[in-house]
Design an enzyme around this catalytic site. Structure first.
Site, PDB file in Angstrom:
ATOM      1  N   CYS A  18       7.311  10.219  -5.088  1.00  0.00           N
ATOM      2  CA  CYS A  18       6.912   9.802  -5.171  1.00  0.00           C
ATOM      3  C   CYS A  18       7.901   7.375  -5.055  1.00  0.00           C
ATOM      4  CB  CYS A  18       6.648   9.740  -7.179  1.00  0.00           C
ATOM      5  SG  CYS A  18       5.215   8.173  -7.545  1.00  0.00           S
ATOM      6  N   MET A  21      -0.303   4.658  -2.853  1.00  0.00           N
ATOM      7  CA  MET A  21       1.612   5.301  -3.838  1.00  0.00           C
ATOM      8  C   MET A  21       2.380   4.700  -2.193  1.00  0.00           C
ATOM      9  SD  MET A  21      -1.618   7.078  -2.344  1.00  0.00           S
ATOM     10  CE  MET A  21      -1.022   8.314  -1.647  1.00  0.00           C
TER      11      MET A  21
END
Length: 404
Positions: free
Chosen positions: A108, A326
């Site tokens: 992430c 993201m």
């Protein structure tokens, strides 16, 4: 703080709830987890699922720390690193909302921004690596993909500086700026067995043809930097690149088509052998579509002018259009923009580029990448972006003892 099993049937575990970039997650030190969860396996997955509140057929994660979106259904485990020239090892778990599944297949990028700060706060960075005032560079080993991340964390009076005037689209309030550098982000030589052999251009081509039965045939650029991503021209999907979540996420049939495209792309990238395996690999690869710069109104009501951006990008995360972008996909965007001929590069106007500013549903983001050719093969040495992070709550999280 230590683990404690309480008479009422719950176990309390030291934890910190943090925002990193446009995501939130529950952070743990490896040493603070129950012994059964200190190694990969079912016990760890069951613990994190219960912490976050999954699986939840209602899709709300009411009985857990998750926020019912891909951006808020996340867990991070950190440990002091024994690897040379690294301070901390970072493991990321993307927790499914409605399924009993934790996806460990990727990183992430947004929560990467919080890793350095958490590592300092929690005593995982050696004292001789810290500075009292200035910027502390935390050297992070991203264990999911076997790559190095460098986080430049601002310090004041020996503490992490969290407040400031840096504004990040997708985050309501300003905070201190953190520069994050993803070193050699193409996952081609990491420790993760799933990442080995995955080159920056997985097929060797800047543009491929992807045929999806029942949907159509599309030009696609496959990029493996930051996170495996397949880029499609927005127009080929019937989009214009200015879509917001409401335009996509309420259309069940459209979501199914986009997931099918992602699944077939995953096969062509060599990440899975059959499209049926995509259901158990929700976090990777990502599907994104690109378009030339256009003016639009962001989800906050902010006006984005075409002349202020190089291109528009929208990306899917865990089956839904992401509310912003993201961080790992931003790395893929930066890498693809730096390689002439990719769909991302063409949408940005073509030519050689070391940085682009792209429009996403919440606003804009500038990312940079240094790309070069070595013996005819493209390589990205580093991708850089600015993020911010902040501790939201710290203490213990309580989990029913019988759940893991």
């Amino acid at each position: 703080m230590t683990i404690e099993t309480l008479a009422g049937g719950q176990t309390r575990i030291p934890a910190t709830y943090m925002r990193g970039g446009t995501s939130k997650g529950v952070f743990f030190r490896l040493q603070d987890l129950p012994q059964s969860a200190q190694q990969a396996g079912l016990a760890r997955d069951k613990l994190l699922l219960r912490v976050i509140g999954s699986p939840d057929p209602y899709g709300k994660q009411i009985d857990g720390m998750g926020g019912a979106s891909s951006s808020t259904s996340k867990a991070v485990i950190l440990a002091a690193s024994e690897r040379a020239n690294h301070d901390v090892d970072y493991l990321f778990g993307q927790v499914s909302i409605d399924k009993a599944f934790v996806d460990w297949s990727g990183n992430c990028g947004n929560l990467s921004a919080a890793v350095g700060a958490f590592a300092i706060h929690s005593g995982l960075v050696a004292a001789d690596r810290l500075v009292r005032d200035g910027v502390c560079e935390v050297r992070i080993w991203q264990a999911n993909i076997g790559k190095t991340i460098l986080a430049k964390v601002p310090m004041r009076d020996g503490e992490v500086q969290e407040t400031g005037d840096f504004e990040l689209d997708g985050v309501t309030f300003p905070a201190a700026e953190l520069e994050i550098a993803f070193v050699d982000p193409a996952a081609d030589d990491g420790d993760d067995a799933d990442a080995k052999g995955a080159a920056l251009l997985p097929t060797g081509a800047v543009v491929d043809q992807l045929t999806v039965p029942g949907v159509g045939s599309f030009e696609v650029s496959f990029i493996n930097a930051g996170i495996p991503t397949l880029f499609v021209d927005a127009e080929a999907l019937g989009f214009n690149g200015t879509e917001l979540q409401g335009d996509i996420n309420e259309n069940v049939a459209l979501l199914a088509q986009l997931e099918l495209i992602r699944a077939h792309g995953a096969v062509k990238m060599g990440l899975i052998n059959d499209v049926s395996e995509a259901a158990n690999r929700q976090h990777t690869p990502k599907l994104a579509w690109v378009a030339p710069a256009r003016s639009y109104q962001a989800s906050s009501g902010k006006s984005i002018a075409a002349e202020d951006i190089d291109l528009c990008v929208r990306a899917m995360s865990m089956g839904k259009l992401h509310h912003a972008m993201m961080g790992t996909a931003a790395v893929a965007i930066a890498a693809a923009a730096a390689i002439p001929g990719t769909l991302v590069n063409v949408a940005a106007g073509g030519g050689e580029r070391q940085a682009v500013t792209f429009g996403h549903p919440s606003g804009t983001l500038r990312v940079g990448a240094e790309a070069l050719q070595e013996q005819g093969q493209w390589r990205v040495k580093k991708a850089i972006m600015s993020r911010s992070a902040r501790i939201l709550m710290e203490g213990w999280v309580r989990v029913p003892s019988a759940s893991f």
